[in-house]
Design an enzyme around this catalytic site. Structure first.
Site, PDB file in Angstrom:
ATOM      1  N   ALA A  73      20.393  11.569  37.429  1.00  0.00           N
ATOM      2  CA  ALA A  73      20.843  10.879  36.278  1.00  0.00           C
ATOM      3  C   ALA A  73      21.652   9.572  37.055  1.00  0.00           C
ATOM      4  O   ALA A  73      22.580   9.813  38.137  1.00  0.00           O
ATOM      5  CB  ALA A  73      21.507  11.657  35.466  1.00  0.00           C
ATOM      6  N   GLY A  92      18.897  15.334  37.729  1.00  0.00           N
ATOM      7  CA  GLY A  92      17.735  14.848  36.887  1.00  0.00           C
ATOM      8  C   GLY A  92      16.485  14.594  37.450  1.00  0.00           C
ATOM      9  O   GLY A  92      15.530  14.920  36.922  1.00  0.00           O
ATOM     10  N   GLU A 119      15.258  18.252  37.611  1.00  0.00           N
ATOM     11  CA  GLU A 119      14.805  18.627  36.344  1.00  0.00           C
ATOM     12  C   GLU A 119      13.602  17.829  35.950  1.00  0.00           C
ATOM     13  O   GLU A 119      12.488  18.269  35.324  1.00  0.00           O
ATOM     14  CB  GLU A 119      15.899  18.179  35.302  1.00  0.00           C
ATOM     15  CG  GLU A 119      17.171  18.910  35.537  1.00  0.00           C
ATOM     16  CD  GLU A 119      18.530  18.439  34.714  1.00  0.00           C
ATOM     17  OE1 GLU A 119      19.055  17.344  34.843  1.00  0.00           O
ATOM     18  OE2 GLU A 119      18.866  19.273  34.017  1.00  0.00           O
ATOM     19  N   GLU A 152      25.384  18.818  40.114  1.00  0.00           N
ATOM     20  CA  GLU A 152      26.214  18.273  38.924  1.00  0.00           C
ATOM     21  C   GLU A 152      27.544  19.024  38.702  1.00  0.00           C
ATOM     22  O   GLU A 152      28.540  18.161  38.513  1.00  0.00           O
ATOM     23  CB  GLU A 152      25.483  18.644  37.408  1.00  0.00           C
ATOM     24  CG  GLU A 152      24.339  17.961  37.172  1.00  0.00           C
ATOM     25  CD  GLU A 152      22.777  18.185  37.765  1.00  0.00           C
ATOM     26  OE1 GLU A 152      23.078  19.126  38.258  1.00  0.00           O
ATOM     27  OE2 GLU A 152      21.915  18.003  37.290  1.00  0.00           O
TER      28      GLU A 152
HETATM   29  N1  COA Z   1      23.194   7.575  40.271  1.00  0.00           N
HETATM   30  C1  COA Z   1      23.374   6.205  40.409  1.00  0.00           C
HETATM   31  N2  COA Z   1      23.221   5.504  41.618  1.00  0.00           N
HETATM   32  C2  COA Z   1      22.668   6.283  42.595  1.00  0.00           C
HETATM   33  C3  COA Z   1      22.520   7.666  42.544  1.00  0.00           C
HETATM   34  C4  COA Z   1      22.474   8.057  41.168  1.00  0.00           C
HETATM   35  N3  COA Z   1      22.385   9.606  40.875  1.00  0.00           N
HETATM   36  N4  COA Z   1      22.039   8.257  43.753  1.00  0.00           N
HETATM   37  C5  COA Z   1      22.212   7.122  44.498  1.00  0.00           C
HETATM   38  N5  COA Z   1      22.754   6.083  43.954  1.00  0.00           N
HETATM   39  C6  COA Z   1      22.560   4.556  44.509  1.00  0.00           C
HETATM   40  C7  COA Z   1      23.853   4.785  45.281  1.00  0.00           C
HETATM   41  O1  COA Z   1      25.139   4.431  44.540  1.00  0.00           O
HETATM   42  C8  COA Z   1      23.713   3.390  46.265  1.00  0.00           C
HETATM   43  O2  COA Z   1      23.918   2.253  45.408  1.00  0.00           O
HETATM   44  P1  COA Z   1      24.809   1.101  46.179  1.00  0.00           P
HETATM   45  O3  COA Z   1      23.632   0.796  47.282  1.00  0.00           O
HETATM   46  O4  COA Z   1      24.647   0.177  45.158  1.00  0.00           O
HETATM   47  O5  COA Z   1      25.745   1.549  46.454  1.00  0.00           O
HETATM   48  C9  COA Z   1      22.163   3.609  46.499  1.00  0.00           C
HETATM   49  O6  COA Z   1      21.628   4.521  45.441  1.00  0.00           O
HETATM   50  C10 COA Z   1      21.773   4.292  47.808  1.00  0.00           C
HETATM   51  O7  COA Z   1      22.395   5.645  48.010  1.00  0.00           O
HETATM   52  P2  COA Z   1      23.465   6.011  48.844  1.00  0.00           P
HETATM   53  O8  COA Z   1      24.373   7.082  48.512  1.00  0.00           O
HETATM   54  O9  COA Z   1      23.977   4.765  49.624  1.00  0.00           O
HETATM   55  O10 COA Z   1      22.277   6.626  49.981  1.00  0.00           O
HETATM   56  P3  COA Z   1      22.725   7.802  50.886  1.00  0.00           P
HETATM   57  O11 COA Z   1      21.316   8.240  51.968  1.00  0.00           O
HETATM   58  O12 COA Z   1      23.827   7.789  51.688  1.00  0.00           O
HETATM   59  O13 COA Z   1      22.863   9.192  50.102  1.00  0.00           O
HETATM   60  C11 COA Z   1      22.328  10.865  48.365  1.00  0.00           C
HETATM   61  C12 COA Z   1      21.705   9.565  49.442  1.00  0.00           C
HETATM   62  C13 COA Z   1      21.050  11.211  47.552  1.00  0.00           C
HETATM   63  C14 COA Z   1      22.853  11.924  49.216  1.00  0.00           C
HETATM   64  C15 COA Z   1      23.297  10.012  47.447  1.00  0.00           C
HETATM   65  O14 COA Z   1      23.118   8.829  47.178  1.00  0.00           O
HETATM   66  C16 COA Z   1      23.767  10.996  46.481  1.00  0.00           C
HETATM   67  O15 COA Z   1      24.597  12.111  46.663  1.00  0.00           O
HETATM   68  N6  COA Z   1      23.588  10.567  45.220  1.00  0.00           N
HETATM   69  C17 COA Z   1      24.004  11.245  43.824  1.00  0.00           C
HETATM   70  C18 COA Z   1      23.228  12.601  43.642  1.00  0.00           C
HETATM   71  C19 COA Z   1      23.649  13.254  42.403  1.00  0.00           C
HETATM   72  O16 COA Z   1      24.816  13.710  42.511  1.00  0.00           O
HETATM   73  N7  COA Z   1      22.850  13.337  41.374  1.00  0.00           N
HETATM   74  C20 COA Z   1      22.886  14.009  40.302  1.00  0.00           C
HETATM   75  C21 COA Z   1      23.474  13.048  39.371  1.00  0.00           C
HETATM   76  S1  COA Z   1      24.109  14.093  37.779  1.00  0.00           S
END
Ligand code: COA
Length: 259
Positions: A63, A108, A111, A131
């Site tokens: 999400a 999400g 999910e 989460e």
């Molecule tokens: N919501 C919103 N934006 C997200 C996102 C999410 N769940 N997951 C990734 N993004 C965005 C990042 O903010 C980034 O945007 P930006 O370039 O504008 O800063 C872009 O996607 C790329 O992500 P980034 O974190 O730079 O890539 P990474 O390879 O370093 O890390 C992840 C990848 C997946 C490990 C990391 O993005 C992450 O932990 N995301 C969240 C996962 C999460 O907690 N999901 C559950 C949400 S309830």
């Protein structure tokens, strides 16, 4: 559609999440577009299999964290309800749904994959329900679907720690049914689709419905529902063709009836 792309190949369709710069994170716009496309697809009796896929580095990274960061409790319940409704619609589609997972399927995104009938996951994919690390809990039915797929032990372990696991581990614990090599999820999903497409269309749609509706019934009631559905098929001509084709050592020639 801004955030999704639908490609049709006969009885198969591929739905691609295309917000790669945000790793296909699910905001209200994506969920609303998904809702709209699923409502259209559920009426499409020529469509038999739907593959879900993500563009870029992720299936879906969860999400949208930025969108959630400004929410109050009233907005949060609406967001969770929207996600739950859309994923329920996905789960109940008359077509067979296959999640082709590569890269990240977190929160999400996991999910979403769990609301599909089959999960094809690349060995190197990363899956998890992170989460709690954000001070949240899964809100798109992850607390319920994960237990049903892998049992409450694994569900509690994964949700309470928020750890990520690889596609290979997901396959080992039964969260993914098909394991694919890196870069091969879509191809492996197409192979699953090809198997489904060989089978009786009404039988497949009805089998899915009986499995899912029967899940929430007492066992004896579900058995009666299964027997009635089994009998119903004999009014469609489909088993007659399938059984005859077997005896005549030829491929069945299906004529689809609406189940
Ligand atoms: N919501 C919103 N934006 C997200 C996102 C999410 N769940 N997951 C990734 N993004 C965005 C990042 O903010 C980034 O945007 P930006 O370039 O504008 O800063 C872009 O996607 C790329 O992500 P980034 O974190 O730079 O890539 P990474 O390879 O370093 O890390 C992840 C990848 C997946 C490990 C990391 O993005 C992450 O932990 N995301 C969240 C996962 C999460 O907690 N999901 C559950 C949400 S309830």
């Amino acid at each position: 559609m801004n955030t999704l792309r639908l490609e049709r190949e006969g009885a198969l369709a591929i739905l691609t999440f295309q917000r790669p710069d945000k790793l296909n994170a699910l905001n209200a716009e994506v969920l609303q577009e998904l809702h709209q496309v699923l409502e259209e697809l559920q009426e499409d009796s020529d469509l038999r299999v739907l593959i879900l896929h993500g563009e870029g580095r992720a299936f879906v990274a969860g999400a949208d964290i930025r969108a959630m960061s400004g929410m109050d409790a009233a907005q949060a319940v609406r967001f969770a309800r929207l996600g739950q409704q859309v994923f329920d619609l996905l789960e109940a589609l008359p077509q067979v749904t296959i999640a082709a997972v590569h890269g990240f399927a977190l929160g999400g995104g996991m999910e979403l994959a769990m609301a599909c009938d089959v999960r094809v996951v690349e060995r190197t994919a990363r899956l998890g329900q992170p989460e709690v690390r954000l001070g949240l809990i899964p809100g798109f039915a992850g607390t319920q679907r994960l237990s049903r797929l892998v049992g409450t032990g694994w569900a509690r372990y994964l949700i309470l720690t928020g750890i990520q696991i690889t596609g290979e581990e997901a396959h080992r614990i039964g969260l993914a049914e098909v394991l694919a090599e890196e870069g091969q999820a879509l191809e492996a999903a197409r192979k699953v689709a090809a198997e489904v497409l060989k089978a009786g269309p009404t039988a497949v749609a009805l089998a899915k419905r009986v499995i899912l509706r029967g899940r929430d019934m007492p066992f004896a009631v579900a058995e009666a529902y299964e027997a009635e559905s089994f009998a119903y098929l004999f009014t469609t001509g489909e088993p007659q063709e399938g059984l005859r084709a077997f005896l005549e050592k030829r491929a069945a020639r299906w004529v689809k009836e609406d189940a």
